[in-house]
Write a protein that holds these residues in place. Structure first.
Motif, short mmCIF file in Angstrom:
data_model
loop_
_atom_site.label_atom_id
_atom_site.label_comp_id
_atom_site.label_asym_id
_atom_site.label_seq_id
_atom_site.Cartn_x
_atom_site.Cartn_y
_atom_site.Cartn_z
N VAL A 1 0.88 -1.18 0.00
CA VAL A 1 0.00 0.00 0.00
C VAL A 1 0.91 1.22 0.00
CG1 VAL A 1 -1.92 1.16 1.14
CG2 VAL A 1 -1.63 -1.32 1.39
N ALA A 2 1.14 1.78 -1.16
CA ALA A 2 2.06 2.91 -1.29
C ALA A 2 1.28 4.22 -1.34
CB ALA A 2 2.89 2.76 -2.57
N ASP A 3 1.70 5.17 -0.53
CA ASP A 3 1.00 6.45 -0.50
C ASP A 3 1.95 7.51 0.06
OD1 ASP A 3 -2.36 7.05 -0.52
OD2 ASP A 3 -1.04 8.62 0.22
N ARG A 4 1.81 8.72 -0.44
CA ARG A 4 2.59 9.83 0.12
C ARG A 4 2.20 10.09 1.56
NH1 ARG A 4 2.10 15.39 -3.06
NH2 ARG A 4 -0.02 15.10 -2.33
N ASN A 5 0.93 9.83 1.88
CA ASN A 5 0.43 9.96 3.24
C ASN A 5 0.66 8.61 3.96
OD1 ASN A 5 -1.14 10.00 5.59
ND2 ASN A 5 -2.71 11.30 4.68
N GLY A 6 1.76 8.53 4.66
CA GLY A 6 2.11 7.28 5.31
C GLY A 6 1.10 6.80 6.33
N GLU A 7 0.48 7.73 7.05
CA GLU A 7 -0.52 7.34 8.06
C GLU A 7 -1.74 6.71 7.40
OE1 GLU A 7 -1.50 10.59 10.58
OE2 GLU A 7 0.50 10.73 11.48
N ALA A 8 -2.16 7.28 6.25
CA ALA A 8 -3.31 6.72 5.54
C ALA A 8 -2.98 5.32 5.02
CB ALA A 8 -3.72 7.63 4.38
N ALA A 9 -1.78 5.15 4.48
CA ALA A 9 -1.37 3.83 3.99
C ALA A 9 -1.35 2.82 5.13
CB ALA A 9 0.00 3.93 3.33
N GLN A 10 -0.83 3.25 6.28
CA GLN A 10 -0.74 2.35 7.43
C GLN A 10 -2.13 1.95 7.92
OE1 GLN A 10 2.04 0.87 8.77
NE2 GLN A 10 0.45 -0.29 9.81
N ALA A 11 -3.07 2.89 7.89
CA ALA A 11 -4.43 2.58 8.35
C ALA A 11 -5.08 1.52 7.47
CB ALA A 11 -5.28 3.86 8.36
N VAL A 12 -4.90 1.63 6.15
CA VAL A 12 -5.46 0.63 5.25
C VAL A 12 -4.76 -0.71 5.45
CG1 VAL A 12 -5.75 -0.03 2.83
CG2 VAL A 12 -6.23 2.31 3.53
N ALA A 13 -3.44 -0.70 5.52
CA ALA A 13 -2.70 -1.95 5.69
C ALA A 13 -3.06 -2.64 7.01
CB ALA A 13 -1.20 -1.67 5.63
N ALA A 14 -3.29 -1.83 8.05
CA ALA A 14 -3.60 -2.42 9.37
C ALA A 14 -4.90 -3.20 9.34
CB ALA A 14 -3.66 -1.31 10.42
N GLU A 15 -5.84 -2.80 8.49
CA GLU A 15 -7.11 -3.52 8.36
C GLU A 15 -6.90 -4.94 7.84
OE1 GLU A 15 -9.83 -1.75 5.66
OE2 GLU A 15 -9.45 0.30 6.34
N LEU A 16 -5.83 -5.12 7.06
CA LEU A 16 -5.70 -6.30 6.24
C LEU A 16 -4.66 -7.29 6.73
CD1 LEU A 16 -5.93 -4.33 2.89
CD2 LEU A 16 -7.76 -5.63 4.01
N GLY A 17 -4.03 -6.96 7.84
CA GLY A 17 -3.10 -7.90 8.46
C GLY A 17 -1.85 -8.14 7.64
N GLU A 18 -1.36 -9.36 7.66
CA GLU A 18 -0.08 -9.69 7.05
C GLU A 18 -0.10 -9.65 5.53
OE1 GLU A 18 1.25 -13.40 8.58
OE2 GLU A 18 1.56 -12.63 10.63
N ALA A 19 -1.27 -9.54 4.94
CA ALA A 19 -1.38 -9.51 3.48
C ALA A 19 -1.04 -8.14 2.89
CB ALA A 19 -2.79 -9.91 3.04
N ALA A 20 -0.88 -7.14 3.73
CA ALA A 20 -0.61 -5.79 3.23
C ALA A 20 0.51 -5.14 4.02
CB ALA A 20 -1.87 -4.93 3.31
N LEU A 21 1.31 -4.35 3.32
CA LEU A 21 2.40 -3.62 3.95
C LEU A 21 2.35 -2.17 3.47
CD1 LEU A 21 5.12 -3.64 5.60
CD2 LEU A 21 6.26 -3.98 3.39
N ALA A 22 2.35 -1.23 4.40
CA ALA A 22 2.33 0.19 4.06
C ALA A 22 3.74 0.68 3.74
CB ALA A 22 1.75 1.00 5.21
#
Length: 259
Positions: free
Chosen positions: A45-66
């Motif tokens: 999950v790549a984004d200039r807004n690191g907090e937003a990327a982390q929030a999305v990745a956190a929903e999805l567990g080990e399948a996503a990395l911000a």
């Protein structure tokens, strides 16, 4: 038993695939990330807004990395693709979703700084990402690049000329990339969403009021804006092996707006 797709219930479209989605922290990008994970992919999950990327990745567990990345910077682009290979062991899909619009205005009044940012994010970022991803895909003779364009590149609206032009560029780049890369087993496709329920909606409309919304919706035959889920569903298909004979298309996800 089968579902509406005709697949066995529970079957996934992207099992074992590794994807990078830019602008994945919100809007259409977040919808694509969630759909890819639901279909069995691992996603950066790549984004200039690191907090937003982390929030999305956190929903999805080990399948996503911000990954915090400014896709207009070559070093950041390289780092986000490296992260896919180092963390998930490969790279199968690149989604160039990050982009920007500008407020409706006479074409001669858009300031140069905004124009330069528009070119950097909507156009140059795709060049930078392709420059990094294509050699990796060529080495394995496989890969999918999905560019998020817009109905604005097909049926332009007045007072958005430079945005329209940038998305027309994305569509032409997609088609040219597809022709050049097909012999290497690489598919390149695009999606053309109509304005959707994302943070960019107010920018496109100029202001977000019931009256302005009603006027805009009157141009969409299905009668609603596109959603992140709509884009995720279309992206999930186009990036899957089910679409292995599809390349160079720029598919409208627009409720009939471009008819």
């Amino acid at each position: 038993m089968s579902d509406a797709r005709g697949d066995a219930v529970g079957a996934m479209r992207l099992p074992g695939k590794v994807a990078v989605v830019t602008g994945g922290g919100s809007g259409f990008g977040a919808g694509i990330v969630r759909k890819f994970v639901a279909e069995g992919a691992k996603v950066i999950v790549a984004d200039r807004n690191g907090e937003a990327a982390q929030a999305v990745a956190a929903e999805l567990g080990e399948a996503a990395l911000a990954v915090t990345a400014d896709v207009t910077r070559a070093d950041d682009v390289r780092a986000m693709l490296d992260a896919a290979e180092h963390h998930f062991g490969g790279l199968d899909i690149l989604v160039n979703n990050a982009g920007m619009g500008h407020l409706p205005q006479p074409m001669e009044e858009l300031d140069e700084a905004t124009f330069d940012r528009l070119v950097a994010l909507n156009m140059k970022a795709i060049y930078l990402a392709a420059r990094e991803a294509v050699p990796r895909f060529k080495a394995r003779k496989a890969g999918v690049i999905l560019n998020i364009a817009s109905t604005a590149g097909v049926s332009p609206r007045p007072r958005l000329t430079w945005y329209n032009a940038s998305k027309g560029w994305v569509i032409t780049a997609t088609r040219s990339m597809a022709v050049e890369l097909a012999p290497f087993g690489i598919r390149v496709v695009a999606l053309n969403p109509v304005a959707g329920e994302t943070p960019m909606l107010a920018t496109f409309m100029g202001e977000d009021t019931p009256e302005v919304r009603a006027k805009f919706l009157s141009t969409i035959p299905i009668g609603r804006f596109s959603t992140p889920e709509d884009l995720g569903n279309a992206a999930g298909f186009l990036c899957s092996d089910e679409a292995s004979m599809i390349t160079g298309v720029a598919m409208e996800v627009d409720g009939g707006r471009c008819i």
